[in-house]
Design an enzyme around this catalytic site. Sequence first.
Site, PDB file in Angstrom:
ATOM      1  N   ASP A 414      -6.579  -2.750  12.311  1.00 53.36           N
ATOM      2  CA  ASP A 414      -5.642  -3.542  11.531  1.00 53.36           C
ATOM      3  C   ASP A 414      -4.430  -3.790  12.424  1.00 53.36           C
ATOM      4  O   ASP A 414      -3.935  -2.868  13.069  1.00 53.36           O
ATOM      5  CB  ASP A 414      -5.236  -2.778  10.270  1.00 53.36           C
ATOM      6  CG  ASP A 414      -4.205  -3.529   9.462  1.00 53.36           C
ATOM      7  OD1 ASP A 414      -4.409  -4.727   9.221  1.00 53.36           O
ATOM      8  OD2 ASP A 414      -3.190  -2.912   9.093  1.00 53.36           O
ATOM      9  N   LYS A 415      -3.932  -5.039  12.485  1.00 54.44           N
ATOM     10  CA  LYS A 415      -2.895  -5.365  13.462  1.00 54.44           C
ATOM     11  C   LYS A 415      -1.561  -4.702  13.153  1.00 54.44           C
ATOM     12  O   LYS A 415      -1.010  -3.950  13.963  1.00 54.44           O
ATOM     13  CB  LYS A 415      -2.692  -6.884  13.547  1.00 54.44           C
ATOM     14  CG  LYS A 415      -1.596  -7.280  14.554  1.00 54.44           C
ATOM     15  CD  LYS A 415      -1.312  -8.767  14.515  1.00 54.44           C
ATOM     16  CE  LYS A 415      -0.446  -9.167  13.349  1.00 54.44           C
ATOM     17  NZ  LYS A 415       0.978  -8.702  13.484  1.00 54.44           N
ATOM     18  N   THR A 416      -1.034  -4.979  11.970  1.00 53.65           N
ATOM     19  CA  THR A 416       0.341  -4.599  11.672  1.00 53.65           C
ATOM     20  C   THR A 416       0.472  -3.090  11.484  1.00 53.65           C
ATOM     21  O   THR A 416      -0.215  -2.485  10.672  1.00 53.65           O
ATOM     22  CB  THR A 416       0.821  -5.317  10.406  1.00 53.65           C
ATOM     23  OG1 THR A 416       0.619  -6.721  10.560  1.00 53.65           O
ATOM     24  CG2 THR A 416       2.290  -5.037  10.162  1.00 53.65           C
ATOM     25  N   THR A 566      -6.293  -9.010  10.464  1.00 50.27           N
ATOM     26  CA  THR A 566      -4.911  -9.117   9.995  1.00 50.27           C
ATOM     27  C   THR A 566      -4.801 -10.179   8.914  1.00 50.27           C
ATOM     28  O   THR A 566      -5.635 -11.089   8.826  1.00 50.27           O
ATOM     29  CB  THR A 566      -3.968  -9.469  11.167  1.00 50.27           C
ATOM     30  OG1 THR A 566      -2.638  -9.581  10.676  1.00 50.27           O
ATOM     31  CG2 THR A 566      -4.368 -10.776  11.823  1.00 50.27           C
ATOM     32  N   GLY A 567      -3.781 -10.046   8.122  1.00 51.84           N
ATOM     33  CA  GLY A 567      -3.482 -11.081   7.143  1.00 51.84           C
ATOM     34  C   GLY A 567      -2.571 -12.151   7.691  1.00 51.84           C
ATOM     35  O   GLY A 567      -2.279 -13.136   7.008  1.00 51.84           O
ATOM     36  N   LYS A 594     -10.914  -6.999   3.443  1.00 52.35           N
ATOM     37  CA  LYS A 594     -11.158  -6.345   4.737  1.00 52.35           C
ATOM     38  C   LYS A 594     -12.480  -5.582   4.758  1.00 52.35           C
ATOM     39  O   LYS A 594     -13.176  -5.558   5.774  1.00 52.35           O
ATOM     40  CB  LYS A 594      -9.996  -5.410   5.080  1.00 52.35           C
ATOM     41  CG  LYS A 594      -8.706  -6.151   5.433  1.00 52.35           C
ATOM     42  CD  LYS A 594      -7.582  -5.192   5.789  1.00 52.35           C
ATOM     43  CE  LYS A 594      -6.308  -5.965   6.134  1.00 52.35           C
ATOM     44  NZ  LYS A 594      -5.178  -5.063   6.459  1.00 52.35           N
ATOM     45  N   ASP A 613      -3.917   2.048   8.261  1.00 51.08           N
ATOM     46  CA  ASP A 613      -2.875   2.977   7.831  1.00 51.08           C
ATOM     47  C   ASP A 613      -3.279   3.815   6.636  1.00 51.08           C
ATOM     48  O   ASP A 613      -2.504   4.633   6.154  1.00 51.08           O
ATOM     49  CB  ASP A 613      -1.566   2.239   7.539  1.00 51.08           C
ATOM     50  CG  ASP A 613      -1.713   1.237   6.400  1.00 51.08           C
ATOM     51  OD1 ASP A 613      -2.773   1.224   5.755  1.00 51.08           O
ATOM     52  OD2 ASP A 613      -0.762   0.474   6.155  1.00 51.08           O
ATOM     53  N   ASP A 617      -5.749  -0.393   3.583  1.00 54.55           N
ATOM     54  CA  ASP A 617      -6.996  -0.475   4.345  1.00 54.55           C
ATOM     55  C   ASP A 617      -8.068   0.463   3.790  1.00 54.55           C
ATOM     56  O   ASP A 617      -9.142   0.588   4.373  1.00 54.55           O
ATOM     57  CB  ASP A 617      -6.745  -0.099   5.814  1.00 54.55           C
ATOM     58  CG  ASP A 617      -5.728  -1.011   6.467  1.00 54.55           C
ATOM     59  OD1 ASP A 617      -5.826  -2.228   6.251  1.00 54.55           O
ATOM     60  OD2 ASP A 617      -4.853  -0.504   7.179  1.00 54.55           O
TER      61      ASP A 617
END
Length: 735
Positions: A414-416, A566-567, A594, A613, A617
Amino acid sequence: MRPDPDADDWERSVAPSERTTTEAQHADHRGRGARHDDRPIDDHPTADPRDDHPEQPQGDHPGGHAHGGHAGHDKHAGHDPEMFRRLFWWNLLLALPVIVFSEMIQNWFGYSIEAGWAAWVPPVIGTVVYLWGGQPFLKGAVHEVRARQPAMMLLIALAITVAYGASLASSLGWGDLDYWWELAALIVIMLLGHWQEMKAIGQAQGALAALAELLPDRAERIEDGQPVEVAITDLRPGDVVLVRPGGRVPADGVILDGSAAMDESMITGESRPVDRGEGDRLVAGTVSSDRAVRVRVDAVGDDTALAGIQRLVADAQSSNSRTQALADRAAAALFYVTTASALVTLVVWTALGDGADGVIRTVTVLVIACPHALGLAIPLVISITTATSARVGILIKDRLALERMRTVDAVMFDKTGTLTKGNHAVVDRVAVDGWDPDAMMRLAAAAEADSEHPIARAIVAVGDDLGQVPEASEFDAITGRGITASVDGHGVAVGGPALLEHLDLTEPAELADRIRTWRHRGGAVLYVVHDGAVVGAITVADEIRPESRAAVDSLHARGTQVIMITGDAAQVADAVAEELGIDEVMAEVLPHDKDAKVAELQQRGLRVAMVGDGVNDAPALARAEVGIAIGAGTDVAIESAGVVLASSDPRAVTSVIDLSRASYRKMVQNLVWATAYNVVAIPVAAGAFAFAGLTLPPAAAAVAMSLSTIIVAANAQLLRRLDLRPHDDTATEAG
């Protein structure tokens, strides 16, 4: 925008449910004597957690509870190495006269003891050796029979009982099978071997107990304004404690007064000290590197993060896996194979007219087989991997997840908050001709000083780093457009394209190319306006973690595909992926979709590890072959993750792969050794190769049996050489 997970790391707490009694363990810890707080945590004696005898107490080390899960594998639970040491030396002294007075030994060495009483020395002292020195094996056999789990202790008990019974009958005139000296030597060597086994296994399983050693024995509680030394079990929530420079935090709490660089490596694996100040949370076991702080306690005993980590490791060690189940069944079957082999050996050699050798070889078969080595092949590896990984911030919740990690084809991040920090940062700035970019930046920082917006905070932080920021007044926020203020009598505005439209301004042509590049990379653009003219521009973006590129490169070096989900808009995601060298991007994905993306990858034949996180997720973490929650701090209660990373460093994912591969390799090596040993040893002990002159006496079989377990334990210990701390290059793997 999500908050910075780094700032959140210490705001989570361990769920207080299903607690065990760690306060009693701390009392046990103090009972062993005071220790210096900064003592290396491996340099302490650990009582052995194995016990064959339920009536014997467990060792009193603070982490002893963690080993309870091995009872099913370890047929020595509770055996103290010190007990075997004492029994060995005393029985060695007793065995000497048995050997010296043995008729066979006298014949071998050509001497004779003619006294009438001499013939009774071997039976009398040999009986003492059998009943006293053989006591651990006899009791262990009874325990195994009662538990209906026949294993090594029953085999040893059968061997020494057969030798004792035959020798006693011979001494009473019923036959001519005198094995007193062999019996005494066998028991002494078995005691020596088990003493060394207990030491080796205790070192392997003592790592979890070392987690408890992170806590100091005593704390300084503030009473009437003065520090008073108390036991840590006397601390209660609400107490205020003083932590001096170099001292360990005795309980979880919040800093009331002072600031310090805290060494949190023992909890998160972060090697560099982390600055903590008033209002920040501290975790029990961490160390103040430079200054004293006063801490208000809010969790003690079982409620501390360290206690939660101990429970997590203990649960992982006690849980079963497919490989362990196979090893357990093989160890149980080995008892019956050995017993049958011993009976066949006795019958065959007796039928061949050599009953005396038949008894000796039967005893040798019973002694040499080692289901213990087979049963310990995997628990010792798991014990080391789960406990030592916890000390660098890798918490294994599910052993199957760890086993599967070595087979993963793709890691989805997950990016953020994972590859990026999850908060905005100024990444570039540009000014028109005639303006210094630093001066323009300080001007923007002055105008934004009164704003609480995260982007404003990022601008102010950079401005402060560049020097003195001028005072601003008449601050005003224009909803959806930006802010205005007066700086040194000049009108200043900061905002995006909507601000220029609102002020009827246009973007300067000389900035167009630079700004176009920023937008291509997914950055947000803010303009700085001074007295009605655009004097510069700033771009802010979710800052990429400096370790992310190294994490991606390390995964590629291990043959693992890297995917980012990512969103965010595709433009932003593609820019991050391009900078990090990511193989595939899934952008504009809603949180509840996801897990569907994970399933899509699985349908393509990929085995997926999902890194997130642990909050939004959760479905994807549960769907993946391995779910990894990153940046969890001390929160070990993330149900959807099989592995929890306390730090936010994505390089730790490669450490999990290295750990999985190294531990699996050790499991296989131990299983192959333990199986091959028994396959070869039993026929040799039975005399199958006697025609070639290859035979073994019982004493030699005892040595071989003990060595087989010691080799398994020593091989597992090699995992300690695996460096799990994040590096920019490939981790050094254990042999």
